[in-house]
Design a protein around this motif. Structure first.
Motif, short mmCIF file in Angstrom:
data_model
loop_
_atom_site.label_atom_id
_atom_site.label_comp_id
_atom_site.label_asym_id
_atom_site.label_seq_id
_atom_site.Cartn_x
_atom_site.Cartn_y
_atom_site.Cartn_z
N GLN A 1 0.83 -1.21 0.00
CA GLN A 1 0.00 0.00 0.00
C GLN A 1 0.86 1.26 0.00
OE1 GLN A 1 -2.82 -0.21 3.26
NE2 GLN A 1 -3.26 -2.37 2.82
N HIS A 2 2.03 1.18 0.65
CA HIS A 2 2.93 2.34 0.71
C HIS A 2 4.02 2.28 -0.36
CE1 HIS A 2 1.12 2.70 4.76
NE2 HIS A 2 1.41 3.98 4.65
N ARG A 3 3.84 1.36 -1.34
CA ARG A 3 4.78 1.21 -2.44
C ARG A 3 6.20 0.95 -1.93
NH1 ARG A 3 4.22 5.71 -6.82
NH2 ARG A 3 5.37 4.13 -8.00
N ILE A 4 6.29 0.07 -0.95
CA ILE A 4 7.57 -0.34 -0.37
C ILE A 4 7.75 -1.83 -0.61
CG2 ILE A 4 8.86 -0.65 1.79
CD1 ILE A 4 7.45 1.82 2.88
N ALA A 5 8.95 -2.25 -0.99
CA ALA A 5 9.25 -3.67 -1.16
C ALA A 5 10.31 -4.07 -0.13
CB ALA A 5 9.77 -3.94 -2.57
N PRO B 1 6.68 5.66 7.18
CA PRO B 1 5.60 6.65 7.39
C PRO B 1 5.37 6.87 8.88
CG PRO B 1 4.97 5.02 5.72
CD PRO B 1 6.25 4.54 6.33
N GLU B 2 4.95 8.06 9.26
CA GLU B 2 4.83 8.44 10.67
C GLU B 2 3.88 7.54 11.45
OE1 GLU B 2 3.74 12.51 11.03
OE2 GLU B 2 5.58 13.29 10.11
N GLU B 3 2.82 7.05 10.82
CA GLU B 3 1.81 6.29 11.55
C GLU B 3 2.23 4.84 11.80
OE1 GLU B 3 0.76 5.95 7.13
OE2 GLU B 3 1.56 7.45 8.54
N ILE B 4 3.39 4.42 11.31
CA ILE B 4 3.79 3.01 11.42
C ILE B 4 4.61 2.78 12.70
CG2 ILE B 4 5.35 1.27 10.42
CD1 ILE B 4 4.30 1.96 7.71
N ASP B 5 4.23 1.76 13.45
CA ASP B 5 4.98 1.29 14.61
C ASP B 5 5.88 0.15 14.13
OD1 ASP B 5 5.92 -0.01 16.89
OD2 ASP B 5 4.07 0.29 18.02
N VAL B 6 7.18 0.40 14.06
CA VAL B 6 8.12 -0.56 13.49
C VAL B 6 8.15 -1.86 14.28
CG1 VAL B 6 10.53 -0.97 12.86
CG2 VAL B 6 9.50 1.27 12.45
#
Length: 543
Positions: free
Chosen positions: A59-63, A117-122
């Protein structure tokens, strides 16, 4: 962080083409003959791609990938994140982050915090990631040093796999990455390969193809589950869905132009988008070699050529030669139109056969004529040949050119909308004049004569109609409808003309069929005249 700048090409993969060892030998021969300096490595790569069950990365265009590399007796591991970049006609540019790890399980906290992205908890994300698919291939790598830069050439051969799914699409491709220097070095090595290898530009990354396989596996699993739980489901619904899908696939694209663009930006945006669509449609034809898909390729070639005509004041004499190359391929594939007509005539569901007027003699004759056209392998060779690849590379070079394309005839202050209005007015004025002044020709003759002007006018409005979308899509659709009807009617006239030619070659006259064709021809001309009068009365949406 590094930003990849690479060209990706897919090899024509079938029994008639070269094996992996033959491709490797051909590349080495080409590099030796070009007197370049290079070093060679061979390694086996095992790549695992991860995402969350809800596909948050996608969704965030990350691989997200972990890679195991076997080289001689050693194996090492690396984790990689590639963030959103851009693809222009096979040229891939994506920022990526690479970190060494101890095994094939990625550790997200090792990546820079700024990429998330800011909303992501790693930490939460680490617990959720699962493996979706893997790619396993042998990579042959040549590191090539030129005066203009350094290029890494990689030939990959292997498979893409998804857990518990039987299909394993092939990886059979070449990637050329610019390590240092100018893109001129990248293009130089690429052109060397064109001379001996059957290639086509690749739009989809291995990750994108892997995600497609994952979705396919999910759909298959869902289908099996539905069959088990809904055995009595009506087949009518699935047929309706297939029909909708066919309509969706037949929808042609809209050019990505906006009023805020300069004229130069519009040229580059349009050509770049057309190139991408061309390459996607070539991929579609390779997967399913249907005439309709080949017709779409020819239509896009015409659209690119029309763009080069429309924006010709911005182009150099060398750039203008691209029109000649496009014209060559349009002429080369002109047979597709006639093949469409023949296919329509011999199709049991066609209007002609439903009338029970077309005899078996005609069908047999048409079937024999159809065999005169290029076979599937010949078409594939054309779409993978050196000349066609050089054409696409030259168009890509035009898009990447940094110096301004402005000319004395087009000022930087001139608005794109004004430019578009001028071109639309001119193209449709020529068309309407032709349809108003038949010059003593029969109805059929002047429709055939107007066909090229009609095609150019429709291609011009295809380039610019998105600039006027605020006028209302319905208004634009209503304006186009009679002209599209005329275009379709002329195609049907050509089908009738083709059938008449076949009739003339029969030993015995088919009087019933001749009478039917005359009636069909007259009715069609009457319908064309109605569409012509309606088209001539329509108010231009750009005025």
């Amino acid at each position: 962080m590094v930003t990849e700048i690479e060209l990706k090409y897919l090899l024509l993969d079938n029994e008639a083409q070269a094996t992996m060892e033959q491709v490797k030998a051909t590349i080495e021969l080409l590099l030796n003959n070009s007197e370049t300096n290079f070093s060679y490595q061979q390694k086996v790569l095992t790549n695992r791609y991860f995402d969350t069950p809800k596909l948050l990365f996608r969704q965030h265009r990350i691989a997200l990938r972990s890679r195991g590399t076997k080289f001689e007796n050693n194996e090492c591991f690396e984790q990689t994140i590639k963030t959103s970049g851009k693809v222009i006609a096979g040229l891939h540019q994506r920022p990526e982050y690479n970190i060494d790890i101890d095994n094939n399980q990625p550790i997200l906290s090792l990546f820079p915090e700024a990429i998330w992205p800011e909303e992501i908890d790693v930490n939460q994300l680490q617990q959720e990631i699962v493996e979706l698919f893997s790619t396993n291939f042998t990579r042959h790598t040549w590191l090539i040093t030129l005066a203009t830069g350094q290029v890494e050439l990689a030939f990959d051969s292997g498979t893409i796999a998804c857990k518990d799914f039987s299909q394993t699409p092939n990886i059979y491709e070449i990637e050329l990455e610019l390590v240092s220097g100018d893109t001129e070095a990248l293009f130089f090595v690429t052109q060397i390969l064109f001379s001996k290898l059957a290639l086509r530009p690749g739009q989809s990354t291995k990750a994108a193809r892997g995600y497609a396989l994952f979705h396919q596996s999910q759909s298959q699993a869902s289908m099996i589950e539905n069959k088990l739980t809904h055995l009595k489901e009506s087949p009518k619904k699935s047929a309706y869905n297939r029909k909708n899908e066919a309509v969706k696939q037949a929808t042609f694209f809209t050019m990505p132009l906006s009023k805020s663009m300069s004229i130069e930006q519009a040229l580059k945006a349009g050509i770049g988008f057309c190139l991408s669509q061309l390459q996607l449609n070539v991929d579609n034809y390779v997967a399913e070699p249907f005439l309709s898909k080949l017709g779409k390729i020819n239509e896009i070639l015409r659209l690119i050529r029309q763009g080069l005509w429309l924006f010709s004041p911005l182009l150099s004499d060398e750039d203008s030669k691209l029109r000649d190359e496009l014209s060559y391929y349009i002429r080369t594939m002109h047979w597709v139109d006639n093949a469409h007509y023949i296919q329509a005539l011999i199709n049991k569901q066609s209007t002609y056969q439903k009338e029970s007027a077309v005899t078996q003699k005609i069908i047999t004759k048409l079937e024999l004529d159809k065999k005169r056209y290029p076979c599937e392998l010949e078409v594939l060779s054309l779409l993978h040949c050196e000349r066609f690849n050089n054409l696409q590379l030259a168009l890509l070079a035009l898009l990447l050119r940094e110096e301004s394309l402005q000319s004395d005839n087009i000022t930087t202050e001139q608005k794109l909308v004004d430019f578009a209005c001028t071109e639309l007015k001119q193209s449709f004025s020529l068309l309407t004049h032709s349809l108003l002044s038949p010059e003593g020709l029969t109805s059929k003759e002047y429709y055939f004569k107007a066909h090229s002007l009609l095609t150019r006018a429709l291609l011009t409005q295809h380039w610019f109609s998105s600039l006027f979308i605020e006028q209302g899509s319905k208004l634009i659709k209503n304006f186009n409808m009679p002209w599209l009807d005329i275009k379709q009617g002329i195609s049907e006239l050509q089908s009738i003309e083709l059938l008449k030619q076949q009739l003339e070659q029969l030993p015995e006259p088919e009087h019933k069929l001749i009478d039917w064709l005359i009636t069909k021809n007259d009715n069609l001309l009457a319908a064309l005249d109605q569409s012509r009068m309606k088209g001539l009365s329509m108010k231009c949406y750009w005025c």
